[in-house]
Design a protein around this motif. Structure first.
Motif, mmCIF file in Angstrom:
data_model
loop_
_atom_site.group_PDB
_atom_site.id
_atom_site.type_symbol
_atom_site.label_atom_id
_atom_site.label_comp_id
_atom_site.label_asym_id
_atom_site.label_seq_id
_atom_site.Cartn_x
_atom_site.Cartn_y
_atom_site.Cartn_z
ATOM 1 N N UNK A 10 0.825 -1.204 0.000
ATOM 2 C CA UNK A 10 0.000 0.000 0.000
ATOM 3 C C UNK A 10 0.863 1.260 0.000
ATOM 4 N N UNK A 11 2.046 1.163 0.599
ATOM 5 C CA UNK A 11 2.941 2.322 0.618
ATOM 6 C C UNK A 11 3.432 2.639 -0.785
ATOM 7 N N UNK A 20 10.382 -1.047 -3.422
ATOM 8 C CA UNK A 20 11.158 -2.283 -3.239
ATOM 9 C C UNK A 20 11.243 -2.669 -1.761
ATOM 10 N N UNK A 21 10.084 -2.732 -1.125
ATOM 11 C CA UNK A 21 10.004 -3.024 0.301
ATOM 12 C C UNK A 21 9.853 -4.510 0.599
ATOM 13 N N UNK A 22 9.572 -5.320 -0.435
ATOM 14 C CA UNK A 22 9.351 -6.747 -0.208
ATOM 15 C C UNK A 22 10.362 -7.618 -0.938
ATOM 16 N N UNK A 60 8.542 13.870 0.503
ATOM 17 C CA UNK A 60 9.259 13.567 1.745
ATOM 18 C C UNK A 60 8.873 12.191 2.264
ATOM 19 N N UNK A 61 7.583 11.888 2.267
ATOM 20 C CA UNK A 61 7.111 10.594 2.735
ATOM 21 C C UNK A 61 7.669 9.459 1.877
ATOM 22 N N UNK A 66 11.162 4.868 1.489
ATOM 23 C CA UNK A 66 12.124 4.161 0.647
ATOM 24 C C UNK A 66 13.325 3.695 1.463
ATOM 25 N N UNK A 67 13.842 4.582 2.331
ATOM 26 C CA UNK A 67 15.024 4.256 3.118
ATOM 27 C C UNK A 67 14.688 3.727 4.514
#
Length: 208
Positions: A10-11, A20-22, A60-61, A66-67
Motif C-alpha cells: 500500500x505504501x 522495493x520493500x518486499x 518527503x514521505x 524508501x530508506x
C-alpha cells in the motif's frame, strides 16, 4: 509516530512508485503495485487535485519510506545536509545512501532494506574487521563491509547475492561475491541513486 507495520504494498501504491520493500517479490508479477498501480482506498482511482504543500509532503514521505527512516531521524539527516558543502537535497540523499543498512542492500547481501536492517542488528556484518550492529552507521570511502565468517554459511546470504545479480551493484561499491565483501570505492553521487526523486521539493517543504 511508530514504525509502519501494515501492508507495505500500500505504501508503494500511495507514493506512485515501487519502493522495493518486499525484496524479490517486487521484481515479479505478484507485485501489488503492478496489479494495482493507483493509490489504495475507496477513492484511490478518483481524480484529485494536490496542493504544492501536498506534493512536497508526498515526496518527503516517499523518501522516508524508501530508506526506512522515521520523521525525527529524517529531520536530523536534513539538518546535517544543510550544514554540508554543496546542494542540500543531494547531500540528504547521499547521507541516506551511506547508511549501513542501505549498503548491505545495495551490495546484494539482503533482499530489501528492512531485511538488511535486521541482518545488521543481528551482528552479521563487520566493517574493517570490527563488528557493527547499528543500521544508521555512515560508511566512508575505503571501508570494507563483510559478512562475518560464522554467518557466511547462512543460505540466505547466498540466495540474496544470486538474486542481486539481476538488479546489479552500484558503481560506487565493489562487490567480492566469493569473499562476501563489499568495498566503498567513493561517496555516492546523485546519478547513482537511480530512483525518481525530486529532492528539491523536500528542501522547499522544510524551508517554510
Amino acid at each position: 509516530m511508530a514504525r509502519y507495520t501494515g501492508a507495505v504494498c500500500k505504501l508503494c501504491r500511495r507514493e506512485g512508485m515501487k519502493l522495493f520493500l518486499k525484496g524479490e517479490r517486487c521484481y515479479k508479477d505478484k507485485c501489488g503495485f503492478e496489479k494495482k498501480p493507483y493509490p489504495p482506498g475507496q477513492h484511490g482511482q478518483g481524480r484529485k487535485k494536490i496542493s504544492d504543500f501536498g506534493t512536497q509532503l508526498r515526496e518527503k514521505q516517499k523518501v522516508k519510506r524508501l530508506y526506512g527512516v522515521l520523521e525525527k531521524q529524517f529531520r536530523r539527516y536534513f539538518d546535517k545536509a544543510t550544514r554540508m558543502d554543496g546542494i542540500t537535497g543531494e547531500n540528504l540523499l547521499q547521507l541516506l545512501e551511506r547508511r549501513l543498512d542501505n549498503i548491505v542492500y545495495r551490495a546484494g547481501f539482503a533482499g530489501s532494506r528492512k531485511e538488511a536492517r535486521q541482518m545488521v542488528k543481528h551482528s552479521h556484518f563487520l566493517i574493517d574487521g570490527k563488528k557493527v550492529d547499528i543500521p544508521s552507521f555512515l560508511v566512508k570511502p575505503g571501508m570494507v563491509i563483510e559478512v562475518r565468517e560464522k554467518s557466511q554459511n547462512v543460505s540466505r546470504f547466498k540466495d540474496c547475492l544470486d538474486t542481486a545479480e539481476g538488479r546489479g551493484v552500484s558503481d560506487w561499491l565493489a562487490l567480492e561475491k566469493s569473499n562476501f565483501k563489499a568495498v566503498v570505492n567513493r561517496l555516492p553521487e546523485r546519478d547513482d541513486i537511480g530512483y525518481d526523486i525530486q529532492e528539491h521539493l523536500i528542501v522547499e517543504l522544510y524551508s517554510k
